[in-house]
Design a protein around this motif. Structure first.
Motif, PDB file in Angstrom:
ATOM      1  N   GLY A 116      -9.158 -18.500   2.640  1.00  0.00           N
ATOM      2  CA  GLY A 116      -7.791 -18.131   2.282  1.00  0.00           C
ATOM      3  C   GLY A 116      -7.730 -17.246   1.055  1.00  0.00           C
ATOM      4  O   GLY A 116      -6.918 -16.308   0.984  1.00  0.00           O
ATOM      5  N   VAL A 117      -8.578 -17.508   0.081  1.00  0.00           N
ATOM      6  CA  VAL A 117      -8.611 -16.672  -1.127  1.00  0.00           C
ATOM      7  C   VAL A 117      -9.089 -15.268  -0.782  1.00  0.00           C
ATOM      8  O   VAL A 117      -8.586 -14.274  -1.329  1.00  0.00           O
ATOM      9  N   GLY A 118     -10.036 -15.168   0.134  1.00  0.00           N
ATOM     10  CA  GLY A 118     -10.489 -13.850   0.567  1.00  0.00           C
ATOM     11  C   GLY A 118      -9.340 -13.021   1.112  1.00  0.00           C
ATOM     12  O   GLY A 118      -9.211 -11.826   0.795  1.00  0.00           O
ATOM     13  N   LEU A 119      -8.478 -13.647   1.921  1.00  0.00           N
ATOM     14  CA  LEU A 119      -7.317 -12.939   2.465  1.00  0.00           C
ATOM     15  C   LEU A 119      -6.333 -12.592   1.357  1.00  0.00           C
ATOM     16  O   LEU A 119      -5.764 -11.497   1.342  1.00  0.00           O
ATOM     17  N   TRP A 120      -6.133 -13.494   0.408  1.00  0.00           N
ATOM     18  CA  TRP A 120      -5.218 -13.239  -0.720  1.00  0.00           C
ATOM     19  C   TRP A 120      -5.709 -12.032  -1.519  1.00  0.00           C
ATOM     20  O   TRP A 120      -4.929 -11.156  -1.889  1.00  0.00           O
ATOM     21  N   ASN A 121      -7.005 -11.983  -1.760  1.00  0.00           N
ATOM     22  CA  ASN A 121      -7.568 -10.853  -2.500  1.00  0.00           C
ATOM     23  C   ASN A 121      -7.409  -9.543  -1.739  1.00  0.00           C
ATOM     24  O   ASN A 121      -7.134  -8.498  -2.334  1.00  0.00           O
ATOM     25  N   LEU A 122      -7.584  -9.600  -0.430  1.00  0.00           N
ATOM     26  CA  LEU A 122      -7.407  -8.401   0.384  1.00  0.00           C
ATOM     27  C   LEU A 122      -5.950  -7.938   0.377  1.00  0.00           C
ATOM     28  O   LEU A 122      -5.668  -6.734   0.407  1.00  0.00           O
ATOM     29  N   ASN A 123      -5.020  -8.889   0.332  1.00  0.00           N
ATOM     30  CA  ASN A 123      -3.604  -8.523   0.171  1.00  0.00           C
ATOM     31  C   ASN A 123      -3.387  -7.743  -1.115  1.00  0.00           C
ATOM     32  O   ASN A 123      -2.665  -6.738  -1.138  1.00  0.00           O
ATOM     33  N   CYS A 124      -4.013  -8.223  -2.196  1.00  0.00           N
ATOM     34  CA  CYS A 124      -3.910  -7.508  -3.479  1.00  0.00           C
ATOM     35  C   CYS A 124      -4.469  -6.102  -3.354  1.00  0.00           C
ATOM     36  O   CYS A 124      -3.899  -5.136  -3.888  1.00  0.00           O
ATOM     37  N   LEU A 125      -5.585  -5.979  -2.656  1.00  0.00           N
ATOM     38  CA  LEU A 125      -6.202  -4.666  -2.476  1.00  0.00           C
ATOM     39  C   LEU A 125      -5.300  -3.740  -1.673  1.00  0.00           C
ATOM     40  O   LEU A 125      -5.120  -2.572  -2.022  1.00  0.00           O
ATOM     41  N   MET A 126      -4.716  -4.253  -0.591  1.00  0.00           N
ATOM     42  CA  MET A 126      -3.909  -3.402   0.284  1.00  0.00           C
ATOM     43  C   MET A 126      -2.681  -2.835  -0.423  1.00  0.00           C
ATOM     44  O   MET A 126      -2.215  -1.745  -0.088  1.00  0.00           O
ATOM     45  N   ARG A 127      -2.149  -3.568  -1.392  1.00  0.00           N
ATOM     46  CA  ARG A 127      -0.984  -3.051  -2.133  1.00  0.00           C
ATOM     47  C   ARG A 127      -1.311  -1.720  -2.804  1.00  0.00           C
ATOM     48  O   ARG A 127      -0.441  -0.878  -3.006  1.00  0.00           O
ATOM     49  N   CYS A 128      -2.567  -1.524  -3.144  1.00  0.00           N
ATOM     50  CA  CYS A 128      -2.975  -0.310  -3.850  1.00  0.00           C
ATOM     51  C   CYS A 128      -2.870   0.933  -2.965  1.00  0.00           C
ATOM     52  O   CYS A 128      -2.929   2.058  -3.478  1.00  0.00           O
ATOM     53  N   PHE A 129      -2.703   0.743  -1.661  1.00  0.00           N
ATOM     54  CA  PHE A 129      -2.633   1.877  -0.737  1.00  0.00           C
ATOM     55  C   PHE A 129      -1.249   2.007  -0.108  1.00  0.00           C
ATOM     56  O   PHE A 129      -1.097   2.654   0.925  1.00  0.00           O
ATOM     57  N   SER A 130      -0.261   1.404  -0.772  1.00  0.00           N
ATOM     58  CA  SER A 130       1.097   1.415  -0.227  1.00  0.00           C
ATOM     59  C   SER A 130       1.726   2.798  -0.246  1.00  0.00           C
ATOM     60  O   SER A 130       2.727   3.032   0.437  1.00  0.00           O
ATOM     61  N   LYS A 131       1.156   3.720  -1.026  1.00  0.00           N
ATOM     62  CA  LYS A 131       1.657   5.095  -1.033  1.00  0.00           C
ATOM     63  C   LYS A 131       0.853   5.993  -0.084  1.00  0.00           C
ATOM     64  O   LYS A 131       1.168   7.179   0.063  1.00  0.00           O
TER      65      LYS A 131
ATOM     66  N   THR B 294     -10.242 -10.885  -8.094  1.00  0.00           N
ATOM     67  CA  THR B 294     -10.360  -9.592  -7.414  1.00  0.00           C
ATOM     68  C   THR B 294     -11.327  -8.660  -8.139  1.00  0.00           C
ATOM     69  O   THR B 294     -11.878  -7.752  -7.518  1.00  0.00           O
ATOM     70  N   ASP B 295     -11.544  -8.873  -9.421  1.00  0.00           N
ATOM     71  CA  ASP B 295     -12.527  -8.043 -10.131  1.00  0.00           C
ATOM     72  C   ASP B 295     -13.955  -8.489  -9.831  1.00  0.00           C
ATOM     73  O   ASP B 295     -14.914  -7.823 -10.255  1.00  0.00           O
ATOM     74  N   ASN B 296     -14.121  -9.597  -9.105  1.00  0.00           N
ATOM     75  CA  ASN B 296     -15.444 -10.055  -8.695  1.00  0.00           C
ATOM     76  C   ASN B 296     -15.697  -9.835  -7.217  1.00  0.00           C
ATOM     77  O   ASN B 296     -16.669 -10.365  -6.674  1.00  0.00           O
ATOM     78  N   PHE B 297     -14.796  -9.094  -6.555  1.00  0.00           N
ATOM     79  CA  PHE B 297     -14.956  -8.824  -5.128  1.00  0.00           C
ATOM     80  C   PHE B 297     -15.386  -7.380  -4.924  1.00  0.00           C
ATOM     81  O   PHE B 297     -14.719  -6.447  -5.387  1.00  0.00           O
ATOM     82  N   SER B 298     -16.473  -7.219  -4.200  1.00  0.00           N
ATOM     83  CA  SER B 298     -17.081  -5.911  -3.997  1.00  0.00           C
ATOM     84  C   SER B 298     -16.401  -5.152  -2.862  1.00  0.00           C
ATOM     85  O   SER B 298     -16.173  -5.704  -1.784  1.00  0.00           O
ATOM     86  N   PHE B 299     -16.120  -3.875  -3.097  1.00  0.00           N
ATOM     87  CA  PHE B 299     -15.528  -3.028  -2.069  1.00  0.00           C
ATOM     88  C   PHE B 299     -16.528  -2.731  -0.954  1.00  0.00           C
ATOM     89  O   PHE B 299     -16.138  -2.369   0.153  1.00  0.00           O
ATOM     90  N   SER B 300     -17.809  -2.908  -1.228  1.00  0.00           N
ATOM     91  CA  SER B 300     -18.838  -2.673  -0.212  1.00  0.00           C
ATOM     92  C   SER B 300     -19.204  -3.944   0.542  1.00  0.00           C
ATOM     93  O   SER B 300     -20.117  -3.933   1.370  1.00  0.00           O
ATOM     94  N   GLY B 301     -18.517  -5.055   0.265  1.00  0.00           N
ATOM     95  CA  GLY B 301     -18.709  -6.274   1.032  1.00  0.00           C
ATOM     96  C   GLY B 301     -19.939  -7.067   0.672  1.00  0.00           C
ATOM     97  O   GLY B 301     -20.536  -7.735   1.524  1.00  0.00           O
ATOM     98  N   GLU B 302     -20.317  -7.059  -0.604  1.00  0.00           N
ATOM     99  CA  GLU B 302     -21.485  -7.803  -1.075  1.00  0.00           C
ATOM    100  C   GLU B 302     -21.046  -8.905  -2.037  1.00  0.00           C
ATOM    101  O   GLU B 302     -20.054  -8.770  -2.743  1.00  0.00           O
ATOM    102  N   THR B 303     -21.824  -9.974  -2.084  1.00  0.00           N
ATOM    103  CA  THR B 303     -21.597 -11.030  -3.062  1.00  0.00           C
ATOM    104  C   THR B 303     -22.103 -10.539  -4.417  1.00  0.00           C
ATOM    105  O   THR B 303     -23.279 -10.186  -4.554  1.00  0.00           O
ATOM    106  N   ILE B 304     -21.214 -10.504  -5.408  1.00  0.00           N
ATOM    107  CA  ILE B 304     -21.602 -10.040  -6.739  1.00  0.00           C
ATOM    108  C   ILE B 304     -21.091 -11.022  -7.785  1.00  0.00           C
ATOM    109  O   ILE B 304     -20.295 -11.908  -7.494  1.00  0.00           O
TER     110      ILE B 304
END
Length: 473
Positions: A283-298, A240-250
């Motif tokens: 599938g990993v992309g979806l798993w990473n997005l799940n991790c991201l979504m938890r950050c907005f649970s509040k 998840t630290d290698n996934f860009s919030f702007s949707g770019e390959t980094i």
């Protein structure tokens, strides 16, 4: 160069001040003139040259702090261990682009590392990022490459180097994880506002800006991975630290472009369990997005977050189908559904070179199966598939020549094969950058014929198929 410092203005909770620490006898050996022009950077002007090389200080340069799930396990604090964000510049499209130096020396997040990069890894990233851009895959890009006479120690001593790269943003899923799990709600809110302002301003005009932004992040990520799958690219380290919030390959490390078609191919020899195998990337992309979504649970209700995530799979599938439709010269998703699964089974059985097959298919002429049949052992199975394919092509209204021309514009003749990168690296380490530049030339125009460079379109020799890349790359 009009360097801005928007991220630096967020404050010390988001980063630490750092500077480029020049390498010993450092040289600028390659730069990207078209990208420099797009960013209005005169890389040869003395003041700009001194800033980018680290000779002059950039008062607001920094290294970012973030967290991340690495191979499934959570690391509460990571950060730019060898990177320095110099600031942002505005491109000719009106958007902001980061200037980020890789291999700039130790930072507060180096975790006892030297903060350096080796020439090998910088060349691999330069080639890959420019190849991906030419293939229309959202990606960071390479602006300048520096080599040196400074030894950097990995498994053996290697030549130290730095790579100046650009991207619309270096904010990662791990940035949000860091502030969420640290319980830093004010900073998390600040980061949300920053991303809305700088990356997703259109979402500010919607009824729920955060919800709209996260929906767009999910869709951009889905489209990016669909493009990876269509061109046969494997990232290698989809943390998840290698996934860009702007949707770019980094963060190009142990990546690979598929040669022999193997759905479960693992390019990263450090990935012993195959967590990031080619077929697992969606599938990993979806798993990473799940991790991201938890950050907005509040910020959002659980049902809202689930609804956002549910956009991922249809977006990925729709985009992938559209890409494969173009690669195969078809005019409907139904035709893709009819022909693609059996084709991929054939390619896997025959271990057929993925890019070579689609390039040859682009040259396919009615009634002439010989060019493709010569590539396989089971000629009968491929002949049966080609007969079905031919019937579908005949039903299309466009002339065969038009269809072939369109296919040749999306099926590259040249891809970044591992052995080609290996050869270019060995030559560069001897001080000869000509093989690197020849390879870069065809990778940035991968659909052109380049008859003078036909050797660079050939399949890998047997020794080239066994080359290993790992996280040390």
């Amino acid at each position: 160069m009009n360097l801005q410092h928007y991220f630096a203005n967020l404050g010390s909770e988001f980063s630490s001040k750092t500077q480029i620490q020049p390498l010993h006898q450092q040289r600028l050996v390659e730069f990207n003139p078209s990208l420099a022009t797009f960013l209005s950077i005169d890389i040869k002007s003395p003041p700009t040259k001194r800033l980018l090389s680290g000779e002059d200080l950039v008062p607001s340069s920094l290294s970012m702090v973030y967290a991340g799930h690495q191979f499934g396990g959570f690391s509460a604090q990571l950060g730019d261990g060898r990177g320095v964000l110099l600031g942002e510049v505005r491109g000719q499209d009106g958007l902001l682009y980061d200037l980020h130096m890789k291999g700039a020396g130790p930072t507060p997040y180096s975790r006892r590392g030297d903060g350096r990069a080796v020439l090998r890894s910088c060349i691999r990233e330069y080639l890959a990022s420019e190849a991906m851009h030419a293939l229309s895959v959202p990606s960071s890009r390479a602006l300048a490459l520096y080599d040196s006479r400074e030894a950097v120690y990995r498994e053996t001593p290697e030549a130290g180097a730095m790579l100046l790269r650009t991207a619309q943003g270096h904010i990662r899923f791990g940035h949000f994880e860091y502030f969420f799990y640290q319980g830093k709600q004010a900073e998390l809110d600040q980061l949300i506002d920053y991303c809305l302002e700088h990356y997703y301003p259109d979402c500010l005009h919607t009824e729920s800006p955060l919800e709209s932004m996260l929906m767009e992040v999910v869709k951009r990520t889905a489209r990016m991975i669909a493009k990876w799958q269509s061109v046969g690219f494997q990232h290698g380290v989809m943390n998840t630290d290698n996934f860009s919030f702007s949707g770019e390959t980094i963060d190009y490390g142990p990546y690979g472009f598929m040669e022999d078609y193997e759905p479960n191919w693992v390019c990263n020899h450090s990935d012993h369990e195959g967590r990031y195998a080619f077929s697992r990337q969606p599938g990993v992309g979806l798993w990473n997005l799940n991790c991201l979504m938890r950050c907005f649970s509040k910020h959002l209700e659980r049902d809202q977050l689930i609804a956002i995530l549910q956009c991922y799979e249809p977006e990925l599938q729709t985009h992938y189908d559209a890409l494969m439709m173009k690669k195969m010269g078809l005019n409907s998703v139904q035709q893709v559904d009819e022909l693609l699964p059996s084709l991929l089974t054939l390619l896997a059985t025959e271990k057929m070179d993925y890019s070579v097959f689609f390039r040859l298919l682009s040259h396919f002429e009615q009634g002439d199966f010989a060019l493709l049949l010569d590539e396989v052992v089971d000629r009968e199975a491929l002949s049966t598939w080609l007969e079905r394919y031919e019937r579908v092509r005949i039903e299309n209204e466009l002339a065969w020549s038009q269809i072939s021309a369109a296919m040749l514009a999306v099926n590259p003749k040249f891809i970044l094969r591992n052995y080609l990168a290996h050869d270019a690296i060995l030559a560069a380490e001897r001080g000869d950058y000509l093989p690197f530049r020849r390879l870069l030339n065809v990778l940035t125009h991968p659909f052109d014929e380049h008859p003078e460079s036909d050797l660079l379109a050939q399949r890998a020799p047997e020794w080239g198929k066994s080359l290993e890349v790992s996280c040390s790359s």
